[in-house]
Design an enzyme around this catalytic site. Structure first.
Site, short mmCIF file in Angstrom:
data_model
loop_
_atom_site.label_atom_id
_atom_site.label_comp_id
_atom_site.label_asym_id
_atom_site.label_seq_id
_atom_site.Cartn_x
_atom_site.Cartn_y
_atom_site.Cartn_z
N CYS A 43 -0.23 2.09 0.95
CA CYS A 43 -0.31 3.16 -0.05
C CYS A 43 -1.51 4.08 0.24
O CYS A 43 -1.50 4.77 1.23
CB CYS A 43 -0.30 2.57 -1.45
SG CYS A 43 0.29 3.73 -2.65
N HIS A 47 3.37 -1.47 -2.17
CA HIS A 47 2.34 -2.49 -2.39
C HIS A 47 2.87 -3.90 -2.14
O HIS A 47 3.27 -4.58 -3.08
CB HIS A 47 1.84 -2.40 -3.83
CG HIS A 47 0.84 -1.33 -4.05
ND1 HIS A 47 -0.51 -1.55 -4.04
CD2 HIS A 47 1.00 0.00 -4.27
CE1 HIS A 47 -1.15 -0.42 -4.25
NE2 HIS A 47 -0.26 0.55 -4.39
N GLU A 66 1.46 -6.62 -1.79
CA GLU A 66 0.68 -7.72 -2.38
C GLU A 66 1.12 -8.01 -3.83
O GLU A 66 0.62 -8.95 -4.43
CB GLU A 66 -0.82 -7.40 -2.33
CG GLU A 66 -1.33 -6.41 -3.36
CD GLU A 66 -1.04 -4.96 -3.03
OE1 GLU A 66 -0.19 -4.68 -2.15
OE2 GLU A 66 -1.66 -4.10 -3.68
N1 GLN Z 1 -1.79 8.22 -5.32
C1 GLN Z 1 -2.81 7.52 -4.61
C2 GLN Z 1 -3.48 8.43 -3.58
O1 GLN Z 1 -3.06 9.50 -3.36
C3 GLN Z 1 -2.25 6.30 -3.90
C4 GLN Z 1 -1.72 5.31 -4.92
C5 GLN Z 1 -1.75 3.89 -4.47
O2 GLN Z 1 -2.45 3.49 -3.54
N2 GLN Z 1 -0.98 3.09 -5.16
O3 GLN Z 1 -4.45 8.04 -3.00
#
Ligand code: GLN
Length: 189
Positions: free
Chosen positions: A61, A154, A156
């Protein structure tokens, strides 16, 4: 999650914490914050160096945003380690977070239940990048470039440890086995 599958894991906050690691996970969270703190604490070069030495690095992410070679906005400043282009918050705001079953290349036949939280998406994939999973509309959400791995979602947060085991194999651990047991107590149900 790593400890549940028998891996010794430690938190990395300072460059010295990278010493002796076989791999690094850049976690989810907020990429603008990660970017600022990595600059402030001098982590950019040592992390790039770790990747250049062939150590496994996985961004999930916000961590995926940090690995990208380019993103659609000025901020954050990514590490530019992986030949992909990424768009942040590609699915909208927090309320637009969602879950999706994916087929992930190399993980066996069973669907992988992926949790997307204000997730980024990959909008460009370089020639050296292997797409491991895509959304039903074809947009890539899991990619690998040699020792580098990136996921929009994610891994995890579920009981499915396959991507963690895949990463551990990439870091020089036991070969990946899709049939290995799941985690008993996922952090989120
Ligand atoms: N929206 C976040 C970003 O732009 C990422 C979100 C996340 O890691 N769940 O950094």
């Amino acid at each position: 999650m790593l400890r549940s599958i028998g891996v010794t894991a430690t938190e990395v906050r300072l460059p010295a914490h990278l010493d002796g690691l076989d791999g690094l996970i850049i976690p989810g969270g907020e990429s603008t914050t990660l970017s600022r703190l990595m600059s402030l604490y001098g982590l950019r070069e040592p992390v790039a160096d770790l990747a250049a030495r062939g150590k496994a690095v996985w961004g999930t992410c916000a961590g995926m945003i940090m690995l990208a070679s380019e993103i659609t906005e000025q901020d954050p400043v990514p590490l530019a380690l992986m030949d992909v282009g990424v768009r942040r918050n590609a699915f909208g705001r927090q309320v637009d977070s969602f879950e999706q079953d994916l087929t992930v290349k190399g993980l066996g036949a069973a669907a992988y239940h992926a949790i997307f939280i204000r997730a980024p998406v990959i909008i460009r994939v370089g020639a050296a990048v292997d797409v491991l999973a895509a959304l039903p509309d074809g947009r890539p959400v899991a990619v690998q470039q040699d020792n580098l791995l990136a996921t929009s979602f994610h891994p995890e947060l579920t009981a499915d440890a396959r991507i963690h085991r895949y990463f551990v194999a990439l870091a020089g651990g036991p070969p990946f086995n899709a049939a290995a047991p799941q985690i008993d107590t996922p952090r989120v149900r």
